[in-house]
Design a protein around this motif. Structure first.
Motif, PDB file in Angstrom:
ATOM      1  N   PRO A  26       0.814  -1.225   0.000  1.00 12.27           N
ATOM      2  CA  PRO A  26       0.000   0.000   0.000  1.00 12.27           C
ATOM      3  C   PRO A  26       0.848   1.276   0.000  1.00 12.27           C
ATOM      4  CG  PRO A  26      -0.882  -1.584   1.581  1.00 12.27           C
ATOM      5  CD  PRO A  26       0.427  -2.138   1.095  1.00 12.27           C
ATOM      6  N   LEU A  27       0.400   2.233  -0.773  1.00 16.62           N
ATOM      7  CA  LEU A  27       0.997   3.575  -0.804  1.00 16.62           C
ATOM      8  C   LEU A  27      -0.170   4.542  -0.843  1.00 16.62           C
ATOM      9  CD1 LEU A  27       3.329   5.626  -1.204  1.00 16.62           C
ATOM     10  CD2 LEU A  27       3.165   5.192  -3.658  1.00 16.62           C
ATOM     11  N   ALA A  32      -5.165  12.141   8.033  1.00 18.40           N
ATOM     12  CA  ALA A  32      -5.266  12.307   9.485  1.00 18.40           C
ATOM     13  C   ALA A  32      -3.897  12.615  10.089  1.00 18.40           C
ATOM     14  CB  ALA A  32      -5.870  11.051  10.118  1.00 18.40           C
ATOM     15  N   LEU A  45       3.534   1.114   3.092  1.00 16.04           N
ATOM     16  CA  LEU A  45       3.374   0.180   4.204  1.00 16.04           C
ATOM     17  C   LEU A  45       3.992  -1.178   3.900  1.00 16.04           C
ATOM     18  CD1 LEU A  45       1.990   0.074   7.038  1.00 16.04           C
ATOM     19  CD2 LEU A  45       0.116  -1.133   5.900  1.00 16.04           C
ATOM     20  N   THR A  47       4.436  -3.649   6.188  1.00 20.47           N
ATOM     21  CA  THR A  47       4.190  -4.543   7.327  1.00 20.47           C
ATOM     22  C   THR A  47       3.126  -5.603   7.052  1.00 20.47           C
ATOM     23  OG1 THR A  47       2.473  -3.113   8.250  1.00 20.47           O
ATOM     24  CG2 THR A  47       4.735  -2.644   8.896  1.00 20.47           C
ATOM     25  N   ALA A  48       2.353  -5.441   5.984  1.00 18.81           N
ATOM     26  CA  ALA A  48       1.232  -6.355   5.724  1.00 18.81           C
ATOM     27  C   ALA A  48       1.668  -7.480   4.791  1.00 18.81           C
ATOM     28  CB  ALA A  48       0.049  -5.582   5.140  1.00 18.81           C
ATOM     29  N   ASN A  49       2.530  -8.324   5.305  1.00 18.24           N
ATOM     30  CA  ASN A  49       3.031  -9.474   4.543  1.00 18.24           C
ATOM     31  C   ASN A  49       3.427 -10.566   5.538  1.00 18.24           C
ATOM     32  OD1 ASN A  49       5.867  -9.265   5.372  1.00 18.24           O
ATOM     33  ND2 ASN A  49       5.894  -7.369   4.202  1.00 18.24           N
ATOM     34  N   ARG A  52       6.041  -9.385   8.109  1.00 15.42           N
ATOM     35  CA  ARG A  52       5.813  -8.072   8.737  1.00 15.42           C
ATOM     36  C   ARG A  52       6.996  -7.118   8.631  1.00 15.42           C
ATOM     37  NH1 ARG A  52       2.918  -9.622  14.408  1.00 15.42           N
ATOM     38  NH2 ARG A  52       3.387  -7.427  14.795  1.00 15.42           N
ATOM     39  N   LEU A 270      -0.197   5.047  15.425  1.00 19.52           N
ATOM     40  CA  LEU A 270      -1.305   4.275  15.996  1.00 19.52           C
ATOM     41  C   LEU A 270      -2.573   5.128  16.056  1.00 19.52           C
ATOM     42  CD1 LEU A 270      -2.460   1.769  17.419  1.00 19.52           C
ATOM     43  CD2 LEU A 270      -1.677   2.768  19.591  1.00 19.52           C
ATOM     44  N   ALA A 273      -3.312   6.758  12.211  1.00 18.22           N
ATOM     45  CA  ALA A 273      -3.328   5.891  11.028  1.00 18.22           C
ATOM     46  C   ALA A 273      -3.750   4.462  11.374  1.00 18.22           C
ATOM     47  CB  ALA A 273      -1.949   5.893  10.365  1.00 18.22           C
ATOM     48  N   GLY A 274      -3.915   4.177  12.669  1.00 17.95           N
ATOM     49  CA  GLY A 274      -4.345   2.841  13.062  1.00 17.95           C
ATOM     50  C   GLY A 274      -3.293   1.777  12.806  1.00 17.95           C
ATOM     51  N   VAL A 276       0.197  -0.292  13.900  1.00 22.10           N
ATOM     52  CA  VAL A 276       1.218  -0.702  14.858  1.00 22.10           C
ATOM     53  C   VAL A 276       2.525  -0.841  14.083  1.00 22.10           C
ATOM     54  CG1 VAL A 276       2.009  -2.564  16.357  1.00 22.10           C
ATOM     55  CG2 VAL A 276      -0.415  -1.900  16.342  1.00 22.10           C
ATOM     56  N   SER A 307       6.788  -4.157  11.537  1.00 27.26           N
ATOM     57  CA  SER A 307       5.864  -4.080  12.681  1.00 27.26           C
ATOM     58  C   SER A 307       6.127  -5.193  13.687  1.00 27.26           C
ATOM     59  CB  SER A 307       4.409  -4.156  12.201  1.00 27.26           C
ATOM     60  OG  SER A 307       4.106  -5.443  11.683  1.00 27.26           O
ATOM     61  N   LEU A 311       4.800  -6.602  22.209  1.00 32.56           N
ATOM     62  CA  LEU A 311       3.619  -5.781  22.506  1.00 32.56           C
ATOM     63  C   LEU A 311       3.676  -5.135  23.892  1.00 32.56           C
ATOM     64  CD1 LEU A 311       0.462  -7.477  20.973  1.00 32.56           C
ATOM     65  CD2 LEU A 311       1.484  -5.278  20.377  1.00 32.56           C
ATOM     66  N   HIS A 315       3.143  -1.230  24.195  1.00 33.39           N
ATOM     67  CA  HIS A 315       2.090  -0.577  24.988  1.00 33.39           C
ATOM     68  C   HIS A 315       2.700   0.415  25.978  1.00 33.39           C
ATOM     69  CE1 HIS A 315      -1.227  -2.610  23.221  1.00 33.39           C
ATOM     70  NE2 HIS A 315      -0.878  -3.807  23.616  1.00 33.39           N
TER      71      HIS A 315
END
Lengths: 320, 320
Positions: A26-27, A32, A45, A47-49, A52, A270, A273-274, A276, A307, A311, A315
């Motif tokens: 994604p690009l 926001a 992005l 990280t979606a593989n 990560r 976070l 853009a939601g 992590v 990513s 955790l 946090h």
């Protein structure tokens, strides 16, 4: 004309070898975030593989080459992401993968390396200690050592991100790239300086792991005795001369950012853009936060390179 | 031969109209989730785009059509995601966008609708109250009312996800689709049943908002008096007859899941995939958690349809 070790035709050909799950990530413009950073922000992005991080682009090339050569084993040192990616790429091709990592690497990364079927060897000390140990193992076993940023496949794999950034009619003025060993920065930088020479390439490194950035500014290798940063993915002490030579040709600037800015960057990604991300992936946002005037009103693209994060630590960092 | 309102040629043509930032979203196997769910899991990620949900695929079609017709204004009711997406697509085409939403919708969604320049009208009551008010506004102002799931563009936009799932040589046995009004389920279902008829299409809805699922099982519209679920994106009470007719043709099953499973699903996606999602996007994982035997050893694909979530609530849900 650039005179780096990289080659645009090979980078284009690499797309045929790399598993599609790592390509065409994604690009998109993130409105926001823009409101909070004072500039237009595009996110690339990585990280979606399956692993990560962007490292699969390079390990797909390495593992494919080894399989073509009939090799059966490979070893690498890793801060955590390269090891996962090499384990993933190697497993699909029947390669025995050994990964050497620091015992201090994030548990999330070490657990995933094991889960992907690699042999994991932990060393006391840091990433550069792991590099020495991986070289020893390669010599002892007579197997291929993959050296991140030095091996051209790791740079040219990462460089395919640059091809994707240069597709269509991009409107960004600046690309912010996390700087560690330099594979991503030299790779993406090479493509951008070839195809979109007007786009500014800025590398970003933590103040607590500044060796490559200092080397870039002094135009010679500067090493440090230690590192002190949460951005484990980019915490090296010994820049590789050949990588520095390439980086000197493709980067317009290299900047250092503070830990508090990296944390603020993770928190903004976070909240707005939601997403992590691990600390290394927040370096670009951190650079904007530290020097808003420099980027005011401009269009900035930043590569969110990974990513893989523990955790609990995450946090703690992002909690207000 | 399917006899729904949808048309595969139009769905294919839709790809030329939809902004590329909504298309060709990540699709990858997530090993780390597989280990915890007992089946192979592929993720189709619809959150990494300017509006953080799949709804942009449909609103791009709607807004493009309105701009071609020389219309200047549009109104919709929204649980939050359609409103953001219509605001985004309308703004780029100079349309005045009005969104009617429940005052109880997540603040994150309402804030983003306003930030994207839409006029936001809040109503007491729920999504179905907002639908009535949006219809009133459309009549009073003489402007186009966009009705999610009823308007074919919203279904055929979502259906482009199905084209992407059917690309290459997919190996999944089952696709799990969040079910609300039905745009995504009928859209993706239509494409899958046309191109990959052997793939099982299972819709998943919260037990606290079961109207469409009950309607599907009874093959007639069943309404409910209220909803009670954190999955705000799918909480409707009044299924649309034409959408139910389509759904009856394309879905193999529709199941209901408990709130605790939705929360467990969100937590697993964070812990094992590093993904923040809104409750509706965790419905597929929730379905596997509730009936592991049904999916054991199979290859399941699930569409993570949105990530617009109030972070305070999110942290409460996923905290251990």
């Amino acid at each position: 004309m650039l005179n780096t070790r990289l080659n645009l035709d090979r980078i284009r050909a690499a797309r045929q070898v790399i598993d599609p799950s790592f390509l065409d990530t994604p690009l998109y413009e993130c409105d926001a975030l823009a409101g909070h950073l004072g500039c237009t922000v595009s996110i690339k992005l990585e990280t979606a593989n399956p692993v990560r991080s962007f490292k699969g682009r390079g390990t797909e090339l390495v593992a494919s080459l080894l399989a073509d050569q009939g090799r059966s084993a490979v070893v690498c040192a890793s801060a955590g992401n390269l090891g996962q990616a090499l384990a993933w790429s190697g497993r699909r091709r029947g390669l025995d993968v050994t990964v050497v990592a620091s015992r201090r690497a994030p548990t999330a990364k070490l657990d995933r390396i094991r889960a992907l079927g690699a042999e994991l060897e932990l060393v006391e000390g840091d990433f550069d200690t792991a590099r020495e140990q991986a070289a020893t193992i390669a010599r002892q076993r007579g197997i291929r050592l993959v050296e991140d940023s030095l091996d051209i496949e790791t740079c040219e794999g990462a460089a395919t991100i640059g091809l994707e950034l240069a597709t269509g009619t991009p409107t960004f003025d600046t690309v912010l790239i996390a700087l560690g060993g330099g594979a991503m920065a030299t790779g993406v930088g090479h493509v951008l300086k070839t195809l979109l020479p007007a786009v500014e390439v800025i590398c970003v490194q933590p103040l607590g792991a500044p060796a490559m950035t200092r080397s870039w500014h002094e135009r010679r290798v500067i090493t440090t005795d230690s590192t002190d940063t949460i951005a484990d993915g980019v915490a090296g002490r010994h820049p590789i001369p050949a990588v520095l030579d390439d980086l000197l040709q493709v980067a317009d600037d290299a900047v250092l950012v503070q830990e508090t800015s990296i944390i603020a960057g993770m928190r903004m990604l976070l909240e707005h853009a939601g997403l992590v991300v691990e600390p290394s992936a927040a370096l670009g946002v951190a650079a904007v936060l530290e020097d808003p005037d420099r980027f005011a009103g401009r269009h900035v693209a930043t590569i969110l390179c990974g990513s893989n994060v523990d955790l609990d630590a995450y946090h703690r960092w992002v909690r207000r």
